[in-house]
Design a protein around this motif. Structure first.
Motif, PDB file in Angstrom:
ATOM      1  N   ARG A   1       0.838  -1.207   0.000  1.00  0.00           N
ATOM      2  CA  ARG A   1       0.000   0.000   0.000  1.00  0.00           C
ATOM      3  C   ARG A   1       0.871   1.255   0.000  1.00  0.00           C
ATOM      4  O   ARG A   1       0.590   2.212  -0.722  1.00  0.00           O
ATOM      5  CB  ARG A   1      -0.909   0.007   1.212  1.00  0.00           C
ATOM      6  CG  ARG A   1      -1.805   1.219   1.232  1.00  0.00           C
ATOM      7  CD  ARG A   1      -2.782   1.305   2.368  1.00  0.00           C
ATOM      8  NE  ARG A   1      -2.713   0.234   3.325  1.00  0.00           N
ATOM      9  CZ  ARG A   1      -3.339   0.249   4.488  1.00  0.00           C
ATOM     10  NH1 ARG A   1      -4.069   1.270   4.817  1.00  0.00           N
ATOM     11  NH2 ARG A   1      -3.244  -0.754   5.323  1.00  0.00           N
ATOM     12  N   LYS A   2       1.944   1.250   0.781  1.00  0.00           N
ATOM     13  CA  LYS A   2       2.845   2.408   0.830  1.00  0.00           C
ATOM     14  C   LYS A   2       3.507   2.628  -0.530  1.00  0.00           C
ATOM     15  O   LYS A   2       3.596   3.758  -1.016  1.00  0.00           O
ATOM     16  CB  LYS A   2       3.905   2.195   1.906  1.00  0.00           C
ATOM     17  CG  LYS A   2       4.854   3.340   2.058  1.00  0.00           C
ATOM     18  CD  LYS A   2       5.889   3.063   3.134  1.00  0.00           C
ATOM     19  CE  LYS A   2       6.892   4.188   3.215  1.00  0.00           C
ATOM     20  NZ  LYS A   2       7.933   3.921   4.215  1.00  0.00           N
ATOM     21  N   GLU A   3       3.962   1.546  -1.168  1.00  0.00           N
ATOM     22  CA  GLU A   3       4.600   1.664  -2.480  1.00  0.00           C
ATOM     23  C   GLU A   3       3.623   2.168  -3.544  1.00  0.00           C
ATOM     24  O   GLU A   3       3.973   3.011  -4.372  1.00  0.00           O
ATOM     25  CB  GLU A   3       5.200   0.323  -2.899  1.00  0.00           C
ATOM     26  CG  GLU A   3       6.413  -0.062  -2.079  1.00  0.00           C
ATOM     27  CD  GLU A   3       6.942  -1.437  -2.414  1.00  0.00           C
ATOM     28  OE1 GLU A   3       6.330  -2.159  -3.242  1.00  0.00           O
ATOM     29  OE2 GLU A   3       7.982  -1.815  -1.837  1.00  0.00           O
ATOM     30  N   ILE A   4       2.401   1.666  -3.519  1.00  0.00           N
ATOM     31  CA  ILE A   4       1.389   2.112  -4.483  1.00  0.00           C
ATOM     32  C   ILE A   4       1.061   3.587  -4.267  1.00  0.00           C
ATOM     33  O   ILE A   4       0.915   4.340  -5.229  1.00  0.00           O
ATOM     34  CB  ILE A   4       0.125   1.230  -4.392  1.00  0.00           C
ATOM     35  CG1 ILE A   4       0.419  -0.151  -4.964  1.00  0.00           C
ATOM     36  CG2 ILE A   4      -1.048   1.869  -5.114  1.00  0.00           C
ATOM     37  CD1 ILE A   4      -0.689  -1.157  -4.746  1.00  0.00           C
ATOM     38  N   THR A   5       0.969   3.997  -3.005  1.00  0.00           N
ATOM     39  CA  THR A   5       0.690   5.404  -2.701  1.00  0.00           C
ATOM     40  C   THR A   5       1.808   6.300  -3.215  1.00  0.00           C
ATOM     41  O   THR A   5       1.548   7.332  -3.847  1.00  0.00           O
ATOM     42  CB  THR A   5       0.507   5.603  -1.181  1.00  0.00           C
ATOM     43  OG1 THR A   5      -0.581   4.780  -0.746  1.00  0.00           O
ATOM     44  CG2 THR A   5       0.226   7.045  -0.835  1.00  0.00           C
ATOM     45  N   MET A   6       3.055   5.919  -2.962  1.00  0.00           N
ATOM     46  CA  MET A   6       4.190   6.726  -3.416  1.00  0.00           C
ATOM     47  C   MET A   6       4.239   6.779  -4.951  1.00  0.00           C
ATOM     48  O   MET A   6       4.497   7.835  -5.528  1.00  0.00           O
ATOM     49  CB  MET A   6       5.497   6.175  -2.852  1.00  0.00           C
ATOM     50  CG  MET A   6       5.581   6.253  -1.337  1.00  0.00           C
ATOM     51  SD  MET A   6       5.272   7.890  -0.664  1.00  0.00           S
ATOM     52  CE  MET A   6       6.753   8.713  -1.116  1.00  0.00           C
ATOM     53  N   LEU A   7       3.988   5.654  -5.599  1.00  0.00           N
ATOM     54  CA  LEU A   7       3.974   5.614  -7.058  1.00  0.00           C
ATOM     55  C   LEU A   7       2.850   6.497  -7.605  1.00  0.00           C
ATOM     56  O   LEU A   7       3.058   7.243  -8.572  1.00  0.00           O
ATOM     57  CB  LEU A   7       3.814   4.174  -7.553  1.00  0.00           C
ATOM     58  CG  LEU A   7       3.792   3.976  -9.062  1.00  0.00           C
ATOM     59  CD1 LEU A   7       5.133   4.386  -9.668  1.00  0.00           C
ATOM     60  CD2 LEU A   7       3.469   2.542  -9.404  1.00  0.00           C
ATOM     61  N   SER A   8       1.696   6.443  -6.972  1.00  0.00           N
ATOM     62  CA  SER A   8       0.563   7.268  -7.417  1.00  0.00           C
ATOM     63  C   SER A   8       0.867   8.753  -7.272  1.00  0.00           C
ATOM     64  O   SER A   8       0.534   9.543  -8.158  1.00  0.00           O
ATOM     65  CB  SER A   8      -0.691   6.925  -6.613  1.00  0.00           C
ATOM     66  OG  SER A   8      -1.051   5.592  -6.819  1.00  0.00           O
ATOM     67  N   ILE A   9       1.494   9.125  -6.171  1.00  0.00           N
ATOM     68  CA  ILE A   9       1.870  10.530  -5.966  1.00  0.00           C
ATOM     69  C   ILE A   9       2.868  10.960  -7.030  1.00  0.00           C
ATOM     70  O   ILE A   9       2.758  12.062  -7.590  1.00  0.00           O
ATOM     71  CB  ILE A   9       2.423  10.739  -4.542  1.00  0.00           C
ATOM     72  CG1 ILE A   9       1.294  10.610  -3.531  1.00  0.00           C
ATOM     73  CG2 ILE A   9       3.119  12.095  -4.408  1.00  0.00           C
ATOM     74  CD1 ILE A   9       1.750  10.560  -2.085  1.00  0.00           C
ATOM     75  N   GLY A  10       3.837  10.096  -7.350  1.00  0.00           N
ATOM     76  CA  GLY A  10       4.819  10.412  -8.394  1.00  0.00           C
ATOM     77  C   GLY A  10       4.175  10.583  -9.758  1.00  0.00           C
ATOM     78  O   GLY A  10       4.482  11.534 -10.489  1.00  0.00           O
ATOM     79  N   VAL A  11       3.279   9.682 -10.114  1.00  0.00           N
ATOM     80  CA  VAL A  11       2.588   9.764 -11.404  1.00  0.00           C
ATOM     81  C   VAL A  11       1.717  11.023 -11.455  1.00  0.00           C
ATOM     82  O   VAL A  11       1.682  11.717 -12.480  1.00  0.00           O
ATOM     83  CB  VAL A  11       1.751   8.489 -11.654  1.00  0.00           C
ATOM     84  CG1 VAL A  11       0.802   8.668 -12.814  1.00  0.00           C
ATOM     85  CG2 VAL A  11       2.669   7.296 -11.892  1.00  0.00           C
ATOM     86  N   LEU A  12       1.040  11.335 -10.353  1.00  0.00           N
ATOM     87  CA  LEU A  12       0.209  12.540 -10.297  1.00  0.00           C
ATOM     88  C   LEU A  12       1.064  13.796 -10.467  1.00  0.00           C
ATOM     89  O   LEU A  12       0.684  14.712 -11.196  1.00  0.00           O
ATOM     90  CB  LEU A  12      -0.564  12.594  -8.986  1.00  0.00           C
ATOM     91  CG  LEU A  12      -1.499  13.786  -8.793  1.00  0.00           C
ATOM     92  CD1 LEU A  12      -2.573  13.797  -9.869  1.00  0.00           C
ATOM     93  CD2 LEU A  12      -2.127  13.743  -7.414  1.00  0.00           C
ATOM     94  N   ALA A  13       2.225  13.835  -9.819  1.00  0.00           N
ATOM     95  CA  ALA A  13       3.118  14.991  -9.949  1.00  0.00           C
ATOM     96  C   ALA A  13       3.593  15.157 -11.393  1.00  0.00           C
ATOM     97  O   ALA A  13       3.617  16.269 -11.930  1.00  0.00           O
ATOM     98  CB  ALA A  13       4.311  14.847  -9.004  1.00  0.00           C
ATOM     99  N   LEU A  14       3.962  14.048 -12.033  1.00  0.00           N
ATOM    100  CA  LEU A  14       4.382  14.113 -13.439  1.00  0.00           C
ATOM    101  C   LEU A  14       3.229  14.560 -14.337  1.00  0.00           C
ATOM    102  O   LEU A  14       3.431  15.348 -15.270  1.00  0.00           O
ATOM    103  CB  LEU A  14       4.913  12.760 -13.901  1.00  0.00           C
ATOM    104  CG  LEU A  14       6.288  12.376 -13.375  1.00  0.00           C
ATOM    105  CD1 LEU A  14       6.627  10.943 -13.777  1.00  0.00           C
ATOM    106  CD2 LEU A  14       7.348  13.333 -13.876  1.00  0.00           C
TER     107      LEU A  14
END
Length: 122
Positions: free
Chosen positions: A69-82
């Motif tokens: 869940r933590k990894e998915i959240t961090m990945l989602s935040i990164g994709v959203l920022a991009l």
């Protein structure tokens, strides 16, 4: 374990849903500290009058999900920022020529065709 088991809840859990949760210690570092949640899966094997059990600590079962869940959240935040960065760049590339065209249209409205230079980009 046989049906004469002294482990409380074994028979009841096997008759209901086959799951028994309890607090237990976690040797070697926490020997005697019965504060760790543990889950046992229990089935009664009638031909031998045995209870077949398998148990695991709840934190061992839950930790992989928490890490994922933590990894998915961090990945989602990164994709959203991009995506936000890309949208900002794209909108400015689209908006700048439109702003120039709008300014030229105002100048034409106020002073005629000769009052403005119509922007051309190629």
């Amino acid at each position: 374990m046989s049906s004469g088991s002294s482990f409380p809840g074994t028979q009841k859990a096997s008759q209901e849903n086959g799951i028994f949760e309890y607090l237990w210690d976690k040797p070697p570092r926490h020997k005697g500290d019965f504060s760790f949640r543990k889950r046992s899966y229990i089935r009664y094997f009638e031909p031998l009058d045995w209870y077949i059990c398998s148990s695991a600590y709840m934190d061992d079962l839950e930790n992989p999900g928490l890490i994922l869940r933590k990894e998915i959240t961090m990945l989602s935040i990164g994709v959203l920022a991009l995506a936000l960065l890309f949208a900002t760049i794209l909108s400015s590339k689209i908006a700048q020529p439109l702003m120039k065209l709008t300014a030229a249209a105002r100048a034409i409205r106020e002073g005629g065709v000769s009052a403005s230079e119509i922007p051309q980009e190629g």
